[in-house]
Design a protein around this motif. Structure first.
Motif, PDB file in Angstrom:
ATOM      1  N   THR A 196      11.327  -2.647 -10.549  1.00  0.00           N
ATOM      2  CA  THR A 196      10.962  -2.895 -10.020  1.00  0.00           C
ATOM      3  C   THR A 196       9.778  -2.017  -9.488  1.00  0.00           C
ATOM      4  OG1 THR A 196      12.912  -3.002  -7.963  1.00  0.00           O
ATOM      5  CG2 THR A 196      11.091  -2.163  -7.506  1.00  0.00           C
ATOM      6  N   VAL A 197       8.390  -2.636 -10.170  1.00  0.00           N
ATOM      7  CA  VAL A 197       7.062  -1.800 -10.269  1.00  0.00           C
ATOM      8  C   VAL A 197       6.252  -1.550  -8.462  1.00  0.00           C
ATOM      9  CG1 VAL A 197       4.662  -1.943 -10.962  1.00  0.00           C
ATOM     10  CG2 VAL A 197       6.626  -2.837 -12.022  1.00  0.00           C
ATOM     11  N   GLU A 198       7.006   0.025  -8.664  1.00  0.00           N
ATOM     12  CA  GLU A 198       5.590   1.219  -7.438  1.00  0.00           C
ATOM     13  C   GLU A 198       3.961   0.458  -7.126  1.00  0.00           C
ATOM     14  OE1 GLU A 198       7.503   2.987  -5.124  1.00  0.00           O
ATOM     15  OE2 GLU A 198       8.995   2.179  -5.734  1.00  0.00           O
ATOM     16  N   SER A 221       0.924   0.390  -4.487  1.00  0.00           N
ATOM     17  CA  SER A 221      -0.086   1.721  -3.759  1.00  0.00           C
ATOM     18  C   SER A 221       0.227   0.817  -2.338  1.00  0.00           C
ATOM     19  CB  SER A 221      -1.039   2.613  -4.049  1.00  0.00           C
ATOM     20  OG  SER A 221      -1.797   1.247  -4.534  1.00  0.00           O
ATOM     21  N   GLN A 257       1.136  -1.349   5.066  1.00  0.00           N
ATOM     22  CA  GLN A 257       0.327   0.027   5.031  1.00  0.00           C
ATOM     23  C   GLN A 257       0.339   0.545   5.091  1.00  0.00           C
ATOM     24  OE1 GLN A 257       1.576  -1.411   1.537  1.00  0.00           O
ATOM     25  NE2 GLN A 257       2.233  -3.929   2.653  1.00  0.00           N
ATOM     26  N   MET A 266       2.922   3.230   5.588  1.00  0.00           N
ATOM     27  CA  MET A 266       3.706   3.443   3.669  1.00  0.00           C
ATOM     28  C   MET A 266       2.668   5.282   3.768  1.00  0.00           C
ATOM     29  SD  MET A 266       5.498   1.672   2.704  1.00  0.00           S
ATOM     30  CE  MET A 266       6.045  -0.091   2.744  1.00  0.00           C
ATOM     31  N   GLN A 288      14.592  -4.329   1.921  1.00  0.00           N
ATOM     32  CA  GLN A 288      14.034  -3.283   2.325  1.00  0.00           C
ATOM     33  C   GLN A 288      13.270  -2.014   2.743  1.00  0.00           C
ATOM     34  OE1 GLN A 288      11.835  -2.336  -1.402  1.00  0.00           O
ATOM     35  NE2 GLN A 288      10.598  -3.821  -0.982  1.00  0.00           N
ATOM     36  N   TYR A 289      12.945  -3.141   3.240  1.00  0.00           N
ATOM     37  CA  TYR A 289      11.708  -2.960   4.711  1.00  0.00           C
ATOM     38  C   TYR A 289      12.742  -3.091   5.945  1.00  0.00           C
ATOM     39  CZ  TYR A 289       7.997  -3.785   1.848  1.00  0.00           C
ATOM     40  OH  TYR A 289       7.197  -3.837   0.295  1.00  0.00           O
TER      41      TYR A 289
END
Length: 170
Positions: free
Chosen positions: A1-3, A5, A47, A50, A108-109
């Motif tokens: 998994t790539v984070e 922003s 977004q 976050m 996941q959300y």
């Protein structure tokens, strides 16, 4: 998994809509009503959930400006906030069909209740402040429980008919 922003994710979602801009513009030009699920406001709410709460309004405005001004994605004439308590929304998620991208009951959300509460707050802020255009808030629950889809749909239709009637008189 790539984070990624929150701004990076917002750009990716905006680019997805930009890729469909010709289609969106055709729909808007040839129909009196076009309904989108998960349009610009969805990116704004998720977004901004976050980031720190004090940064959320600024990020939401940045996303809105990116999509509507920079990319030229048509803004909404009306957004409908289906105000659903997080606990009730969590129950409703279990009624969804099995997703192809996860074997879990919640993605996941959906499984992050803190995130879901922040998303709900962001939708409330957008609705109350008129961010991303005019809003109506439709409560999906009463003291007795979840309202029927027909009841919720009728309330939304009444709002839309009222707007269209007013528009035709102007």
């Amino acid at each position: 998994t790539v984070e990624v922003s929150p701004k990076g994710a917002a750009v990716l979602y905006a680019l997805d809509r930009l890729e469909s801009l010709d289609h969106i513009e055709r729909l808007v030009a040839t129909n009196e009503i076009v309904i989108f699920d998960r349009y610009t406001a969805s990116s704004m709410a998720y977004q901004a959930a976050m980031v720190e709460p004090e940064d959320s309004i600024g990020l939401m405005q940045w996303i809105y400006d990116l999509e509507t001004q920079t990319f030229g994605i048509p803004p909404t004439d009306l957004a409908v906030y289906l105000d659903t308590p997080v606990g009730e929304a969590t129950k409703l998620m279990l009624l969804k069909d099995q997703r192809t991208y996860t074997d879990e009951l919640y993605d996941q959300y959906e499984s992050n209740l803190t995130l879901q509460a922040a998303v709900r707050r962001n939708y409330e802020v957008m609705s109350n402040e008129g961010l991303a255009g005019p809003w109506i808030t439709v409560r999906t629950c009463t003291a007795e429980g979840l309202r029927s889809p027909q009841d919720i749909g009728s309330e939304i239709a009444d709002h839309v008919i009222g707007i269209l009637t007013k528009r035709s008189k102007d």
